[in-house]
Design an enzyme around this catalytic site. Structure first.
Site, PDB file in Angstrom:
ATOM      1  CG  HIS A  17      -1.881  -1.046   1.388  1.00 31.73           C
ATOM      2  ND1 HIS A  17      -1.966  -1.844   2.503  1.00 31.73           N
ATOM      3  CD2 HIS A  17      -2.867  -1.467   0.546  1.00 31.73           C
ATOM      4  CE1 HIS A  17      -2.957  -2.710   2.358  1.00 31.73           C
ATOM      5  NE2 HIS A  17      -3.514  -2.507   1.176  1.00 31.73           N
ATOM      6  CE  LYS A  41     -10.763  -7.671   1.939  1.00 34.64           C
ATOM      7  NZ  LYS A  41      -9.732  -6.716   1.540  1.00 34.64           N
ATOM      8  NE  ARG A  90      -2.749  -7.536  -4.328  1.00 37.27           N
ATOM      9  CZ  ARG A  90      -3.508  -7.882  -3.307  1.00 37.27           C
ATOM     10  NH1 ARG A  90      -2.961  -8.073  -2.134  1.00 37.27           N
ATOM     11  NH2 ARG A  90      -4.796  -8.060  -3.432  1.00 37.27           N
ATOM     12  CB  SER A 128      -4.117  -6.637   4.797  1.00 38.74           C
ATOM     13  OG  SER A 128      -3.853  -5.366   4.265  1.00 38.74           O
TER      14      SER A 128
HETATM   15  O1  PNS Z   1      -8.788  -2.884   0.515  1.00 37.29           O
HETATM   16  P1  PNS Z   1     -10.123  -3.393   0.000  1.00 37.29           P
HETATM   17  O2  PNS Z   1     -10.812  -4.220   1.061  1.00 37.29           O
HETATM   18  O3  PNS Z   1     -10.011  -4.111  -1.314  1.00 37.29           O
HETATM   19  O4  PNS Z   1     -11.016  -2.070  -0.249  1.00 37.29           O
HETATM   20  C1  PNS Z   1     -12.347  -2.157  -0.740  1.00 37.29           C
HETATM   21  C2  PNS Z   1     -13.075  -0.819  -0.529  1.00 37.29           C
HETATM   22  C3  PNS Z   1     -13.100  -0.479   0.960  1.00 37.29           C
HETATM   23  C4  PNS Z   1     -12.338   0.266  -1.291  1.00 37.29           C
HETATM   24  C5  PNS Z   1     -14.518  -0.990  -1.084  1.00 37.29           C
HETATM   25  O5  PNS Z   1     -15.167  -2.047  -0.413  1.00 37.29           O
HETATM   26  C6  PNS Z   1     -15.328   0.296  -0.983  1.00 37.29           C
HETATM   27  O6  PNS Z   1     -15.176   1.189  -1.792  1.00 37.29           O
HETATM   28  N1  PNS Z   1     -16.164   0.378   0.065  1.00 37.29           N
HETATM   29  C7  PNS Z   1     -17.005   1.543   0.325  1.00 37.29           C
HETATM   30  C8  PNS Z   1     -18.455   1.239  -0.052  1.00 37.29           C
HETATM   31  C9  PNS Z   1     -18.700   1.489  -1.531  1.00 37.29           C
HETATM   32  O7  PNS Z   1     -18.547   2.571  -2.033  1.00 37.29           O
HETATM   33  N2  PNS Z   1     -19.087   0.401  -2.240  1.00 37.29           N
HETATM   34  C10 PNS Z   1     -19.414   0.511  -3.647  1.00 37.29           C
HETATM   35  C11 PNS Z   1     -18.214   0.211  -4.537  1.00 37.29           C
HETATM   36  S1  PNS Z   1     -18.611  -1.195  -5.468  1.00 37.29           S
END
Ligand code: PNS
Length: 166
Positions: A17, A41, A90, A128
């Site tokens: 990150h 998660k 990645r 992570s």
């Molecule tokens: O590090 P991650 O877990 O891959 O991040 C995912 C994240 C937190 C960026 C994604 O779940 C997100 O944007 N969550 C906020 C809710 C949202 O906007 N969801 C719609 C996008 S499909």
């Protein structure tokens, strides 16, 4: 002023990150690292703990801010007047999920674009989840996460272990 958002669950932040943060921050006046909930998660660290660890890890980069947000990413981006979302890729395995999120975010707000950046090859295996797994079984995580995360992770696992044996 150009503002970009780098969102994620960061549970916890890794050197992978940090690599994306350092490289992308050069292209914008302001980069906001946004700690958001991923409904798929169950986090190990609270949002406050994750924000604190990221702040400590990015303190050498002057144009990076760290915030927590509950809700939709596009709402947070609009609130911050940011029109660019940064995502790290990645491997091909990341692509399908990231494409789906980028398209959904575009559908929710057509003015916001997702920019993908390839993770440096040396971090392509890092996540992570694998860091937590290695730490849980006593493996060395020194070159995978910033020192503040290494310390927090050890403390967290010790406190979880003592709770489970009570
Ligand atoms: O590090 P991650 O877990 O891959 O991040 C995912 C994240 C937190 C960026 C994604 O779940 C997100 O944007 N969550 C906020 C809710 C949202 O906007 N969801 C719609 C996008 S499909």
């Amino acid at each position: 002023m150009s503002t970009a958002i780098y969102p994620g669950s960061f549970d916890p932040i890794t050197y992978g990150h940090l690599d994306i943060i350092e490289r992308s921050a050069r292209f914008f006046d302001r980069l906001i690292v946004a700690v958001l909930s991923n409904p798929q998660k169950q986090p190990l660290f609270t949002a406050e703990e994750r924000v604190e660890m990221i702040r400590d890890s990015v303190k050498h980069i002057s144009n990076v801010e760290v915030e927590n947000f509950q809700g939709l990413l596009v709402d947070f981006a609009r609130l911050k007047k940011a029109r660019i979302i940064i995502k790290g890729l990645r491997a091909v395995s990341d692509f399908e999920y990231e494409l789906q999120m980028a398209l959904m975010n575009k559908k929710l707000d057509d003015d916001i674009e997702t920019f993908f950046m390839m993770t440096s090859a040396k971090y392509s295996y890092l996540s992570s989840s694998v860091v937590k797994e290695v730490a849980r079984f006593g493996g060395c995580i020194r070159n995978l996460v910033p020192p503040v995360v290494e310390n927090h992770l050890k403390q967290k696992l010790i406190s979880l272990e003592s709770k489970s044996t009570k």
